[in-house]
Design an enzyme around this catalytic site. Sequence first.
Site, short mmCIF file in Angstrom:
data_model
loop_
_atom_site.label_atom_id
_atom_site.label_comp_id
_atom_site.label_asym_id
_atom_site.label_seq_id
_atom_site.Cartn_x
_atom_site.Cartn_y
_atom_site.Cartn_z
N ALA A 34 0.77 -1.09 -0.19
CA ALA A 34 -0.15 -0.06 0.26
C ALA A 34 1.02 1.30 0.10
O ALA A 34 0.85 2.02 0.82
CB ALA A 34 -0.90 0.11 1.10
N HIS A 36 3.32 4.54 -0.68
CA HIS A 36 3.05 5.94 -0.57
C HIS A 36 4.10 6.69 -0.75
O HIS A 36 5.01 6.06 -0.80
CB HIS A 36 1.79 6.50 0.60
CG HIS A 36 2.45 6.20 1.77
ND1 HIS A 36 3.52 6.55 2.35
CD2 HIS A 36 2.04 5.03 2.71
CE1 HIS A 36 3.83 6.13 3.54
NE2 HIS A 36 2.81 5.04 3.87
N HIS A 39 7.00 5.91 1.60
CA HIS A 39 7.98 4.59 1.04
C HIS A 39 8.94 5.00 0.02
O HIS A 39 9.85 4.57 0.00
CB HIS A 39 6.97 3.40 0.84
CG HIS A 39 5.96 2.78 1.61
ND1 HIS A 39 4.63 3.12 1.66
CD2 HIS A 39 6.36 2.26 2.62
CE1 HIS A 39 4.07 2.31 2.70
NE2 HIS A 39 5.00 1.85 3.53
N GLN A 63 2.84 -9.91 13.14
CA GLN A 63 2.84 -8.64 13.85
C GLN A 63 1.39 -7.82 14.23
O GLN A 63 1.44 -6.70 14.66
CB GLN A 63 3.90 -7.40 13.09
CG GLN A 63 3.20 -7.03 11.64
CD GLN A 63 4.59 -6.17 11.04
OE1 GLN A 63 5.38 -6.62 10.52
NE2 GLN A 63 4.23 -4.94 11.17
N GLY A 149 11.32 4.09 7.93
CA GLY A 149 10.64 5.46 8.36
C GLY A 149 10.89 5.79 9.82
O GLY A 149 10.82 4.84 10.78
N ASP A 152 7.51 4.96 12.93
CA ASP A 152 7.73 3.76 13.61
C ASP A 152 8.90 3.87 14.25
O ASP A 152 9.80 3.06 14.20
CB ASP A 152 7.39 2.36 12.88
CG ASP A 152 6.04 2.41 12.14
OD1 ASP A 152 4.87 2.52 12.97
OD2 ASP A 152 6.11 2.21 10.95
N VAL A 178 7.76 11.58 6.55
CA VAL A 178 7.07 12.27 5.49
C VAL A 178 5.69 12.62 5.70
O VAL A 178 4.87 11.64 6.27
CB VAL A 178 7.26 11.47 4.16
CG1 VAL A 178 6.75 12.19 2.95
CG2 VAL A 178 8.69 11.06 3.79
O1 PAF Z 1 7.04 -0.85 9.10
C1 PAF Z 1 6.43 -1.81 8.24
O2 PAF Z 1 6.06 -1.61 7.34
C2 PAF Z 1 6.46 -3.13 8.85
O3 PAF Z 1 6.77 -3.30 10.42
C3 PAF Z 1 7.73 -3.90 8.38
C4 PAF Z 1 9.11 -3.22 9.22
C5 PAF Z 1 7.88 -4.00 6.89
C6 PAF Z 1 7.99 -5.36 8.84
O4 PAF Z 1 6.69 -6.17 8.67
#
Ligand code: PAF
Length: 277
Positions: A34, A36, A39, A63, A149, A152, A178
Amino acid sequence: MSLRVCRTVAEFRAACDQVRHAGARVGLVPTMGALHSGHMALVDAARARGARAAITIFVNPTQFGPNEDFARYPRPIERDLELANAHGAELAFVPSVEEMYPPGEQTRVSVAKLVDVLCGPKRPNHFDGVATVVTKLFNVSGPCVAIFGRKDYQQLQVIRRMVRDLLLPVEVVGHPIVREADGLALSSRNMYLDAAERAAAPQIARALSAAVRGFAAGFRVDYVELVGESELEPIADEVTLAGSALLAVAAFLGRTRLIDNVVLGQDPAPVPEEEHG
Ligand code: PAF
């Protein structure tokens, strides 16, 4: 499309080996798709470091909690691949769940103290799932520079710790957040917001901006705490606030210690909206 899409561990591992054999560096951008502009900034950052960008797109089941959005997480894979290609990514790793979690799998990677705060208690096992899948991605890609990024932020610190502790041959780079023009941090989950929620969402960034301005004004923060408004008890891990709570601050300006507070849900904003910019 010049982007090479790898669907198996063996294929992506061989493709990353080829990059290194050609004398280049793999610039890994792990994502859940997904995609954007946030990324894409990570892809650009990998390339700006002279690395060949390899994006991974995998919605990692371990997760997500049982009541979270794993099933409805957006998966616009064709659009994602086009976007990654347009930004000069050379490899995409798009594995299946079975490829990443072989039948009978029993292994998790777990980082200790760093997950005891912030999102950790709210999302039990979340960071074990992240640490596990990121370790797997690093093991498949091999030595690389990996870009994450900073939205997180806790995830980034967990990954940095894990890389140090497990002696992984990976340089971890944190990329600035961003944002949309109104300050909202880009996120794949922003698409879940309805119009009224989207209009309210930048308030988080505005509150953070006020904190930045306050800090820049020379304050030394003594404490910033959110506690129960009556008993002043710490907000328990399992509690999410909806009613009222006391947000209290103590900070020094020079030798003078100032205190202030608001009872969220009861008090009006101490400074009207139009005056704080
Ligand atoms: O930040 C994310 O998109 C996810 O937590 C990651 C690091 C790709 C792990 O699945």
